[in-house]
Design an enzyme around this catalytic site. Structure first.
Site, mmCIF file in Angstrom:
data_model
loop_
_atom_site.group_PDB
_atom_site.id
_atom_site.type_symbol
_atom_site.label_atom_id
_atom_site.label_comp_id
_atom_site.label_asym_id
_atom_site.label_seq_id
_atom_site.Cartn_x
_atom_site.Cartn_y
_atom_site.Cartn_z
ATOM 1 N N GLU A 131 53.651 67.329 -104.808
ATOM 2 C CA GLU A 131 54.092 67.469 -103.411
ATOM 3 C C GLU A 131 54.588 68.893 -103.136
ATOM 4 O O GLU A 131 54.303 69.461 -102.064
ATOM 5 C CB GLU A 131 55.197 66.451 -103.081
ATOM 6 C CG GLU A 131 55.603 66.532 -101.610
ATOM 7 C CD GLU A 131 56.690 65.552 -101.211
ATOM 8 O OE1 GLU A 131 56.788 64.461 -101.824
ATOM 9 O OE2 GLU A 131 57.459 65.891 -100.282
ATOM 10 N N THR A 170 60.140 65.214 -100.259
ATOM 11 C CA THR A 170 60.613 63.989 -99.595
ATOM 12 C C THR A 170 61.332 63.022 -100.538
ATOM 13 O O THR A 170 61.940 62.056 -100.081
ATOM 14 C CB THR A 170 59.413 63.218 -98.999
ATOM 15 O OG1 THR A 170 58.485 62.948 -100.061
ATOM 16 C CG2 THR A 170 58.745 63.994 -97.894
#
Ligand code: 2E4
Ligand code: SF4
Length: 316
Positions: A131, A170
């Site tokens: 990510e 996140t």
């Protein structure tokens, strides 16, 4: 022989989030629509059981786009990809479907928007995680600065302290991230950013449930994979919230029974990429050795759902 009693605290919410659900559906629908093989760049989500199941249905998992043929569909994992990946797929005229979680895409857009406004981006995240690589890869190489700890903030070399913005991964620890954001704001008072950080609802809720459960549990098991960032954070949160024996297990066979000797209560949760079937497997294994009473510790309810992309949907 009578079994010893065990109070089993079950965290809620736990397990699959909306982004994982959508990503797995995308692979399943692609297999239905185009037949096997369908290629998937990186584990669709970080879970061996999920990946093995999809592989058995005809998905082929690879790490790089170079490993895919031009003439088969390819799906990008839920963690997101650098801009160069869809660009290379388009260049090769490949059929691709992006299974990046919409909440990760939102961070990508945020980073671009800040960069368009002339701000340099600081990303709070873990080096090498897909990510982080994907989010940093929304902008040209070297444009995004990575910080992993408050100590990294002290040594940051920025272009202009008045023109900065931050974004985050996140799946970070809510508490650790608050410390890093505070360090950034102390050193760069003008830094722009989201209201708090970009940690998603699912990460926040799973950590909250662990915080409520861990202080009362003699031990805690987190069902999840060793490469799953959000699952590893749940183990850390458990330990910090007072449950010294908090352990990651991929499935029941990973349980260290000797370490659980003498416990009277046990907390169970699962990372966002861990299927409920594995939670049930762990509960069944406990039931075979203990006289179990289950108590659910519910700190939030979730009703988030994400649509699958248009290319996957049947025409109306
Ligand atoms: C995408 C974004 O990021 P992490 O390592 O926690 O991924 P995992 O696949 O374990 O969980 C799903 C996911 C995917 C979470 N955030
Ligand atoms: Fe999306 Fe959050 Fe799930 Fe990650 S953990 S896939 S960001 S909903």
């Amino acid at each position: 022989m009578t079994k010893p009693p065990l109070t089993l605290y079950l965290a809620a919410p736990r397990g699959f989030c909306a982004g994982v659900d959508r990503a797995i559906k995308i692979v399943e629908m692609a297999l239905q629509k185009w037949g096997a093989p369908v290629y998937v760049r990186h584990e669709i989500v970080h879970n061996k059981y999920v990946v093995d199941d999809l592989r058995a249905k005809g998905a082929v998992f690879v790490e790089e786009l170079d490993e895919c043929p031009d003439d088969r569909p390819v799906i990008f994992s839920a963690h997101g990809v650098p801009k160069s990946v869809p660009a290379a797929a388009a260049e090769r005229q490949m059929l691709y479907v992006d299974a990046t979680c919409p909440l990760v895409s939102k961070v990508h857009i945020e980073a671009e928007r800040h960069a368009d406004a002339g701000l340099q981006i600081v990303m709070i995240g873990h080096a090498g995680h897909p990510e982080t690589i994907g989010t940093m890869g929304q902008l040209p190489e070297g444009e995004v600065l990575l910080v992993e700890t408050p100590a990294d903030v002290a040594t940051l070399n920025v272009r202009d302290p008045g023109k900065l913005a931050f974004v985050t991964q996140t799946t970070l620890s809510v508490d650790d991230t608050a410390d890093i954001v505070a360090a950034l704001q102390a050193r760069f008072p003008a830094i722009r950013g989201p209201h708090k950080e970009d940690i998603c609802y699912a990460t926040t809720n799973r950590q909250e449930a662990v915080k409520a459960m861990a202080p009362n549990a003699d031990a805690m098991l987190v069902v999840g994979a060793p490469n799953s960032s959000n699952s590893k954070r749940l183990v850390e949160v458990g330990r910090r919230a007072g449950c010294a024996y908090s352990q990651l297990v991929q499935r029941a066979t990973d349980i260290d029974w000797r370490a659980l000797d003498g416990i009277r209560s046990l907390g169970i949760t699962a990372g966002a990429s861990a299927p409920e079937i594995l939670v049930n497997e762990v509960i069944d294994a406990l039931k075979s050795r203990y006289d179990v009473t289950v108590e659910t510790i519910e700190t939030a309810t979730e009703n988030v759902e994400f649509k699958v992309p248009r290319v996957m949907r049947q025409p109306a």
